[in-house]
Structure formats: C-alpha cells, structure tokens
Write an enzyme that holds these catalytic residues in place. Structure first.
Site, short mmCIF file in Angstrom:
data_model
loop_
_atom_site.label_atom_id
_atom_site.label_comp_id
_atom_site.label_asym_id
_atom_site.label_seq_id
_atom_site.Cartn_x
_atom_site.Cartn_y
_atom_site.Cartn_z
N LYS A 190 0.83 -1.20 0.00
CA LYS A 190 0.00 0.00 0.00
C LYS A 190 0.86 1.25 0.00
O LYS A 190 0.66 2.17 -0.79
CB LYS A 190 -0.89 -0.05 1.26
CG LYS A 190 -2.11 0.82 1.18
CD LYS A 190 -2.98 0.65 2.42
CE LYS A 190 -3.71 -0.68 2.43
NZ LYS A 190 -4.43 -0.95 3.68
N ARG A 206 -3.48 2.92 8.44
CA ARG A 206 -3.76 1.63 7.79
C ARG A 206 -2.52 0.76 7.77
O ARG A 206 -1.42 1.25 7.52
CB ARG A 206 -4.18 1.85 6.33
CG ARG A 206 -5.51 2.50 6.20
CD ARG A 206 -5.66 3.04 4.80
NE ARG A 206 -7.04 3.36 4.58
CZ ARG A 206 -7.70 3.12 3.47
NH1 ARG A 206 -7.11 2.53 2.46
NH2 ARG A 206 -8.96 3.45 3.36
N GLY A 236 -7.18 -10.45 7.52
CA GLY A 236 -7.02 -11.05 8.85
C GLY A 236 -6.10 -10.22 9.72
O GLY A 236 -6.01 -10.41 10.91
N MET A 243 -5.01 -6.34 11.11
CA MET A 243 -5.68 -5.07 11.37
C MET A 243 -5.69 -4.25 10.09
O MET A 243 -4.73 -4.24 9.33
CB MET A 243 -4.89 -4.36 12.46
CG MET A 243 -5.31 -2.97 12.77
SD MET A 243 -4.52 -1.83 11.64
CE MET A 243 -5.18 -0.32 12.23
N ARG A 277 -3.79 -1.37 -6.35
CA ARG A 277 -3.01 -2.62 -6.28
C ARG A 277 -3.48 -3.53 -7.39
O ARG A 277 -4.57 -3.32 -7.95
CB ARG A 277 -3.20 -3.31 -4.93
CG ARG A 277 -4.64 -3.64 -4.65
CD ARG A 277 -4.80 -4.29 -3.31
NE ARG A 277 -6.21 -4.35 -2.96
CZ ARG A 277 -6.67 -4.72 -1.79
NH1 ARG A 277 -5.84 -5.04 -0.83
NH2 ARG A 277 -7.95 -4.77 -1.56
N HIS A 333 -5.06 -45.82 -3.82
CA HIS A 333 -5.78 -46.34 -4.99
C HIS A 333 -6.84 -45.37 -5.46
O HIS A 333 -6.91 -45.00 -6.63
CB HIS A 333 -6.41 -47.69 -4.61
CG HIS A 333 -7.20 -48.32 -5.70
ND1 HIS A 333 -8.56 -48.10 -5.84
CD2 HIS A 333 -6.83 -49.10 -6.73
CE1 HIS A 333 -8.98 -48.75 -6.90
NE2 HIS A 333 -7.96 -49.38 -7.46
N SER A 345 12.39 -43.88 -15.36
CA SER A 345 11.34 -42.97 -14.94
C SER A 345 11.15 -43.09 -13.43
O SER A 345 10.97 -44.20 -12.91
CB SER A 345 10.05 -43.35 -15.68
OG SER A 345 9.02 -42.51 -15.26
N CYS A 398 7.25 -40.02 -13.31
CA CYS A 398 5.85 -40.36 -13.62
C CYS A 398 5.00 -40.57 -12.38
O CYS A 398 3.85 -40.95 -12.48
CB CYS A 398 5.76 -41.55 -14.55
SG CYS A 398 6.33 -43.06 -13.78
N TYR A 419 11.50 -35.24 -19.05
CA TYR A 419 10.05 -35.03 -19.06
C TYR A 419 9.44 -35.32 -17.69
O TYR A 419 10.06 -35.98 -16.85
CB TYR A 419 9.38 -35.92 -20.13
CG TYR A 419 9.40 -37.38 -19.80
CD1 TYR A 419 8.40 -37.96 -19.03
CD2 TYR A 419 10.45 -38.19 -20.21
CE1 TYR A 419 8.44 -39.30 -18.70
CE2 TYR A 419 10.50 -39.53 -19.90
CZ TYR A 419 9.49 -40.08 -19.12
OH TYR A 419 9.53 -41.39 -18.78
C1 PEP Z 1 4.98 -44.53 -8.55
O1 PEP Z 1 5.25 -45.36 -7.67
O2 PEP Z 1 5.31 -43.34 -8.46
C2 PEP Z 1 4.26 -44.92 -9.76
C3 PEP Z 1 4.08 -44.08 -10.75
O3 PEP Z 1 3.72 -46.16 -9.76
P1 PEP Z 1 2.36 -46.55 -9.01
O4 PEP Z 1 1.76 -45.29 -8.45
O5 PEP Z 1 1.50 -47.21 -10.00
O6 PEP Z 1 2.87 -47.46 -7.94
#
Ligand code: PEP
Ligand code: MG
Length: 878
Positions: free
Chosen positions: A22, A92, A101, A103, A336, A455, A763, A830, A850
């Site tokens: 401000k 202010r 949150g 003053m 702002r 899962h 990976s 991954c 990647y």
């Molecule tokens: C992992 O373990 O990160 C993976 C990609 O395999 P999953 O989640 O299927 O065990």
C-alpha cells in the site's frame, strides 16, 4: 541511523519490501502526480524492530515520528490542535503482500471531545462531525483495545430502534453526540480506561496496534496457508483524511480497471454517496454501479476513468482502486493489482499481450497454476458455498472438481443408482480394484483412509474424476450404511457435495459453475508449450483420457498402468484365474485369454499415440489386490472359477502378505512368473505389428517396475528381448521399441549409474520412492501426515509435494549418475509429483527430460515448466 519513516513523496513502487504494498503504491501515485492525500509510511523494518524489542516503540522511531508530524503539518498547513485547520488522519496497515485477517484501518484519528466541536464549526455540520467521531471511537476501540465491534453495534442499533430511526442517516447530530458518549462509556466498562483524548497518543497506540496485528493468530495462520514468511513485518500508512461522508457531493468507492470475474476490458466497480470507507463493504446500503457515476458526477467520473487507465498502463496490470470524492473532488486512496478469478486471469493476461502492454513471457508469470486447475473442472458457486454446511474439511484434495450426489456405500449400489439416472457419490473407507465400476459410475469418491497416492486418488485422477481422500474426522460405516461426522449423521441416499480441489465435503447440494474452454485459454496454453523446457507426458490408459491428454498438449504417454486394464469384470475373472492357478499349464491358459484383451487395448493406445512415445509399464500390483474380500465375493469367484469355496479360501490365504506394498509385486512377480511379462510384451509387439501393417508407426517403450538390482532388470530384459526377437523373426518385420526401468526404490537410486548402462530410459516413480524413502505407507500416511505438518516436522505432505532434501536429493543423484554413464538415456518422472507445481520447479533444474501426470494436470505442468524457463531467462537478461 535507520530511517523508519518515509513521506509519500520519498518512496516509489519498487520499495514494497520496506514500505509495504500500500505504502509503495501511494508513493508511486504521488510521483505520478495523481490526487493522493498526503501522508507518510512507517517501514516494515520498524515493525520488525518493534516486535524484536518486546513490543516497544524505540526512541529513534518516536523522534522520527515527531519530526515527520512537524514536516507534515508544514506541508498541509494543518495540525492536531489547530482551531481552523484541523489535521485528521487515517491509519492503515500494509504488508508487502496483502493479508486479510490483519488489522486494517482506523479513520478520523485526531478527533477528541474538543476537536469534534471544531470540526462541527468548521464544516458547519455537527452531524457530520459527530458521525466521524463515533466511527473513530468504534474503529479505534476494536483495533487498538480489542473491544468487539458488536458491543458498539448493539447499542447503535438499539438506539436507532428506540428512537424510531430507519437509516443511519436519519440520526441527528444530538443523537450521534449521545452515541459518542455511550461509546466512551464502553471503553471504561470493557478496558477500564478512557478513550485517549491526546491525538499523538491515539496515533502511537494505533501504530502499535498495527505492529502487533502482524503477530496475531489469524495473521499467522493466513501466512502459513499462503506461505508468506513470518519475518517480513508490516508497514503503517498515515494519511490525511478526506471525507466521503461530507454530503451529497461526496462519496467513496472501489473499482477494478477490468472485470475481475470475466476479465472483460471494462471498468467494474461500485460506490456510495455520502459514505465513508467501510460503508461500501458493510452492505448496509446498496452501492451503485460505477457506470451511474457518469450521470451523477460526469467530471469526476471522467477523471476517474483517466486515472484508472493511467494506473493500468503504469502497472501493466488490472488494478483494484479505492477512491473518495470530497465535495466534488476526486482522491485516490489505494491501488493494487486486483484479485481475479481463474477465467479473468487468463483473459486479462492474453488481452494485455494483445494490447501490447506486456510480453508473452510476462503473461505466463501472471497466472497461478491453481487457476489452470480451476478452469478445467467445474467449481462451486462462491455464493452458494457460503451457505453450505461442512461435513469434513480435513480431506486431501486428491482430484479436483466440484459435484453433488446421493451417498452410496458400495460399488454395486453406485452402478445400480447411476443406471437409474441418479448422480451418486461413492463413500468408502478406502477403494480397491473391485470398486472400479462403482467409481466409474460415481460423480465423486470420498474415502476416510489413504493419501494422495492411494488407490482412490490415483485412479480418480486418471479418470479426471473428483475425489477426496483421507477425511480423517468422519467415519464411513459401510456395514450400517451411515456416515458419522462432527455435526451429525448422514444416511445412504442423503445428498452431499464434494470439492476435490480443496478436499472438502458438504451436506446437501451446492450449485456449480461449469468449466469452459476459451480462445484465450488455448492461446495461453500455446505460449506455455512454446516456453516449456520439460516435455509433459500423461499417465493414462483409457481412450477418453488419452484423447483429453493430447488435447491438453501432452507430448506422449509417460505411464500406462497395465493393471488398470483388468478392472472390467470379464478381465478380472481371467486375472483371478491366473493368480489362483496351480500349474504352469493353467497359468498359460489364463494368460492367453488375458492377452487377447491386452492386444486390443495396446493397439488402441498405440494408435492414438502414433509416433509419440508411449511407455507401457508391465504389471505391478500386489497380487492380493485382485482377490475377493467379502464372503459374498469369494463365493461368486468360487462359482466363476469352478473351485470349491474352501479351496479358494486356502489359495487366498496362501497369497496373503503381511506387507503387500513391500511384497510380491512389480518385477518380483515376473521373476517368479516370467510368463506374465512375456505375455504382456507379446501383446505390445503384436499390436505394434498390426498397426505397422496398416501403415501406422508407433513407439512403444516397455517399462519394468520396482527394480532394485541390476540383475532383476537384466534377467527380465534378456527374456523380453529374446521373445521380441522371435516374434519379429516370425513376422519378418521389426518394431522400434525400447526397454527401461522405473526408479522407485532408494536402492535403485543408489545404483542408477549401473542401471543406466542397461536401459534405454528410466522414470522416477515418486509415489513408491517417497513411500520407501520415508518408510511411510502411501495408503496410511494420511493418518499422521497432517499432524507432522502442524508440528512443523514436515513442511508438506511429501506425497503431494516433493521432499527436496530426501527424495529430491535421491532423484538428483540418480539422474546425475545415469546421465554421466549414458548421456543418451531419457529420464522422466511419472509419480504424482510429476504434476505438482513446486516439485516441477525442482525437476526443471535437473537434467530430466520429461514429467508425466494425469491428463487434467498436463496444462498446469506445462505452465510450471514454462514459468521456470521464463524466470531463468529473466535472470540472465538482468
Ligand atoms: C509410482 O510409484 O510413483 C508410480 C508411478 O507407480 P504406481 O503409483 O503405480 O505405484
Ligand atoms: Mg509405483
């Protein structure tokens, strides 16, 4: 000596660290010669000093304050004690980052029993003067002494009622005078001291209140939630008052230079005539649309339009501007960058580029990754959400989306109800592969156990389906078909609403706003893709998911989880037949049947990918996941497989593992049952051959999971290569394939260099790698991770955001070793962290090629890596 106070004309916008947002912007507006009431800012450093010195204003600060007040009086020709030129100020808070949150504001400071009379004489308006005084008494009481606002409001409303006044404006001067007297009595009653009459005392107490508010609990919680450091302090802005409540030629308002909801390039805001700051937000009187001001005060309106355009051009962003009109004269009190919806953020960023105000790179930095997630999924209507009754806010945001439906407790019921056309929410303690059909049939899934990689979470995310896991404060009792939550009990068929982006569950139905794509979004994503360093692939195995991922800009598939292909009942039977086989021949028969399904699946997947790389991960669940649990299911399986129930039970018992996550899974399955992976590999190569025959080239990449030793990988690779050679020879054709491994165990990280000599790609499976590095079960960690975060043991759930020190270090070390021995090797991530913004910021710095994540996270991941690159290129440009 530290300089703790800056007059507005000594500062500028780059001084946010010292002057707060401000203060820096007020100074900047002064530099632009905009009509800003004069004032000064006490620095954030003064706040930090104050808190360090045990809540005491230092002599140095007090000395500078007196000097500045003197200079201020000189400049304004006003003072706290003048009879005719009375100085009144607002106080202010203003941290570097705006923080609700804390003053906020005290107006009209400087008034006391004497000065209020002077003001009445000077303005010839006693009503106005006492209205200002009662506002000061109220704000000061609340902010400085913590007297609840309600204590003042209660009396104020009672008074109005007793006297028969409809509106605040009906109360005459005498009435307001009485109210002020009563308010002063509240001080004595609540804090045993009178309202301070001395203006400088009022000021120093107000300054201290701002400093202290930095450390209040609400502010601390807000900072923790938003990852704002605790040690940056807040500044205090002291500014000469201008009065929006001094008659019908006065007013106050707030406006955005563009629509903060849609992003439309049009002034958007509201104002109230004859009102002071808080009246606009208090909602007692309904503010008017800013457009109306054009008719009411054309000159002021025109001037405001010009100022707002100037500010937007200057800051190169949509501005949120507070203004006051005093007797027909416009003043700007704050500017702002305006808060905006996800949709508006994208629209504004793209428009600003097209208008030549910012570059594409700047536009990429303007959009928060969370906005992208919000845009791809429906969201609850904010208004409706405010009325909603919470069932749980302790869940994990496993998969975004917002939806409502009837509670069901079993997969069968989910299917049954959805076939009747009902929207259902599947609520279970946790899910298993048997629940898949029910998950498909449901709008959302809620579980009490399991974390971000359980899962339910992994499968729902893959489907782009809303999911909340680990709602530890509710009990889902599937036997009695009830949900016990802190506020009561819910029954099967009751309606609940689920917010998968926040991890919240509500009672009843809540209206949603649908996700919609826009031209601006497409343009924005194109810019992101062009700047991204990391390729972004997807984790997907179904046709709609793969199509979605490619539409979102995925460069290939980073993970086909083949075990997800056995969810359909006819396949599950065959899988069970394989697992429960006694002899090699029985196993081969079952596998041959499964292979017919796999060939069809792989052909579809590889066709959709074409020449884009597609990693197919060979089977990796603990075997027991495929087995029936309940007595009813067991009987059904016994019938299907034509074995006596007691025999089946014995077989199941034999497969039982104490620690299935550490048990017979991943490549270990193929070490004991080599024919399993060989069947899958045959299916992959045969489908690739079929496609080749149709003139479609594809690039299957075969991935072996859960490897810990070079020998595991080499044995399986040799077997696989031999089998593929045989198929290719028979077909007199060859396929362009590669073989790689997942790095999911700490041991695999430690020997990554050795593994890299053997494989074409690797990976990181960060789900298992996190599980095994910490020794935290990915399915159960939800039970204690929250407490770990609360107690500061872990900053974040490591299954949601990479643990840089531990797991991150393993990834870094393994990547360096692997690339050192095999510079050609492709390395990816991954696990779920492949789609997490903060984790990507880290992966982007490593020699990784990647990241791969569920299709709906692809756009966010692209933006994350693009933002890293933009930041890096800016660093070098400086
Ligand atoms: C992992 O373990 O990160 C993976 C990609 O395999 P999953 O989640 O299927 O065990
Ligand atoms: Mg894994």
């Amino acid at each position: 000596m530290a300089k703790y106070i800056y007059a507005f004309d000594e500062g500028q916008k780059s001084m946010k660290d010292l002057l707060g947002g401000k203060g820096a912007n007020l100074a900047e507006m002064k530099r632009l010669s905009l009509p800003v009431p004069d004032g000064f800012t006490i620095t954030t450093e003064a706040c930090i000093e104050y808190l360090k010195q045990g809540a005491k204003l230092s002599d140095t600060l007090m000395k500078q304050l007196y000097t500045e007040l003197e200079a201020f009086s000189q400049r304004s020709q006003k003072s706290f004690s003048s009879d005719t030129e009375l100085l009144l100020v607002s106080v202010r808070s203003g941290a570097k980052i705006s923080m609700p949150g804390m003053m906020d504001t005290i107006l009209n400071l400087g008034l006391n029993d004497e000065n209020v009379k002077k003001l009445a004489v000077k303005t010839n308006d006693a009503r106005f003067a006492f209205d200002c005084y009662r506002r000061l008494l109220q704000m000061f009481g609340e902010v400085v002494y913590g007297i609840p606002m309600a204590s003042f409001d209660k009396y104020f409303n009672q008074y109005k009622k007793q006297q028969g006044y409809q509106n605040d404006a009906d109360i005459p001067a005498e009435g307001l005078k009485d109210i002020c007297e009563y308010y002063k009595a509240i001080y004595l009653e609540k804090v045993y001291k009178p309202f301070p009459q001395e203006p400088v005392k009022q000021l120093t107490e107000a300054i201290e209140a701002v400093f202290k508010s930095w450390d209040n609990e609400r502010a601390r919680i807000y900072r923790e939630l938003n990852e704002i450091p605790h040690d940056i302090g807040t500044a205090v802005n002291i500014q000469e008052m201008v009065f929006g409540n001094s008659g019908e030629e006065s007013g106050t308002g707030v406006a955005f230079t563009r629509n903060p909801v849609t992003g439309e390039a049009q002034l958007f805001g509201e104002y109230l005539l004859n009102a002071q700051g808080e009246d606009v937000v208090a909602g007692i009187r309904t503010p008017k649309d800013i457009d109306t001001l054009k008719g009411q005060m054309p000159t002021v309106y025109q001037q405001f339009v010009e100022v707002s355009q100037q500010l937007e051009m200057h800051y190169k962003d949509m501005q949120d501007i507070e203004f006051t009109i005093e007797n027909g004269k416009l003043y700007i009190l704050q500017t702002r960058s305006g808060k905006r919806t996800a949709r508006a953020a994208i629209q504004i960023a793209v428009d600003l580029v097209e208008e030549g105000i910012i570059t594409e790179e700047e536009a990429l930095q303007r959009v928060d990754i969370k906005s992208i997630d919000q845009l791809l999924h429906p969201n609850f209507d904010e208004g409706a959400l405010k009325q909603a009754v919470l069932v749980s806010d302790m869940g994990l945001p496993a998969s975004p989306g917002a939806t409502s439906g009837k509670i069901v407790f079993s997969a069968e019921n989910a299917k049954f109800e959805s076939e009747k056309g009902n929207k259902v929410i599947l609520m279970r303690p946790e899910t298993s592969p048997e629940d898949i059909e029910g998950m498909i049939a449901s709008e959302a899934i809620v579980t009490t156990h399991g974390g971000m990689t359980s899962h339910a979470a992994v499968v729902a995310r893959g489907m782009g389906k809303c999911c909340v896991t680990g709602c530890s404060n509710i009990e889902i009792n599937v036997t009695d078909k009830i949900v016990n939550y802190p506020g009561g009990t819910l029954y099967e068929g009751d309606i609940v609403s689920v917010d998968g982006a926040k991890g919240d569950v509500y009672k009843g139905e809540i209206a949603t706003i649908e996700a919609e794509s826009s031209e601006a979004f497409e343009t924005f994503m194109k810019w992101s893709a062009s700047k991204a360093r990391l390729d972004v692939r997807m984790n997907a195995e179904t046709v709609p998911d793969i199509q979605a991922g490619y539409q979102f800009g995925a460069k290939g598939i980073g993970l086909v989880r083949t075990e997800h292909m056995f969810f359909a009942p006819e396949r599950l039977v065959e899988m069970r037949r394989f697992i429960l086989s006694d002899t090699h021949d029985q196993r081969i028969t079952a596998l041959n049947k499964i292979k017919t399904y796999q060939v069809v699946d792989f052909e579809k997947i590889l066709e959709l990918s074409g020449d884009r790389p597609t990693i197919i991960r060979l089977l990796d669940p603990p075997l027991h996941e495929f087995l029936p649990n309940s007595q009813e299911d067991k009987q059904a399986v016994a019938n299907q497989l034509e074995v006596p129930i007691n025999e089946l039970e014995q077989l199941i018992e034999n497969l039982n593992e104490v620690n299935p996550m550490l048990g017979h899974r991943g490549c270990r399955l193929a070490i004991t049952y080599p024919e399993l992976y060989l069947m899958q590999v045959e299916a992959i190569i045969e489908s690739a051959l079929r496609l080749k025959a149709q003139g479609i080239a594809c690039q299957p990449e075969i991935m072996i999971p859960l490897v810990s030793t070079v020998a595991e990988f080499s044995i399986l690779k040799t077997n696989i290569n031999e089998r593929i050679d045989r198929i290719q020879q028979e077909a007199k054709e060859s396929i362009d394939y590669s073989i790689g491994t997942m790095i999911e165990t700490p041991r695999a990280c430690l020997i990554a260099g050795e593994l890299a000599r053997e494989c074409d790609f690797m990976s990181f499976g960060t789900n298992d790698l996190t599980q095994l590095t910490f020794g935290f079960s990915r399915d159960d960690a939800g039970k204690f991770i929250g407490e770990y975060a609360d107690k500061g043991i872990l900053a974040k759930d490591p299954f949601q955001t990479l643990d840089i020190e531990g797991v991150g270090n393993l990834v870094k070390m393994a990547t360096e070793q692997a690339k050192a021995v095999n510079p050609e090797i492709k390395i990816g991530v991954c696990g779920e962290l492949g789609g997490d913004h903060k984790s990507i910021l880290y992966f982007n710095k490593l020699n990784i090629d990647y990241v791969s994540c569920s299709p709906f996270r692809v756009p966010g991941a692209l933006l994350s890596t693009a933002q890293c690159e933009v930041e890096v290129s800016h660093k070098y440009a400086k």
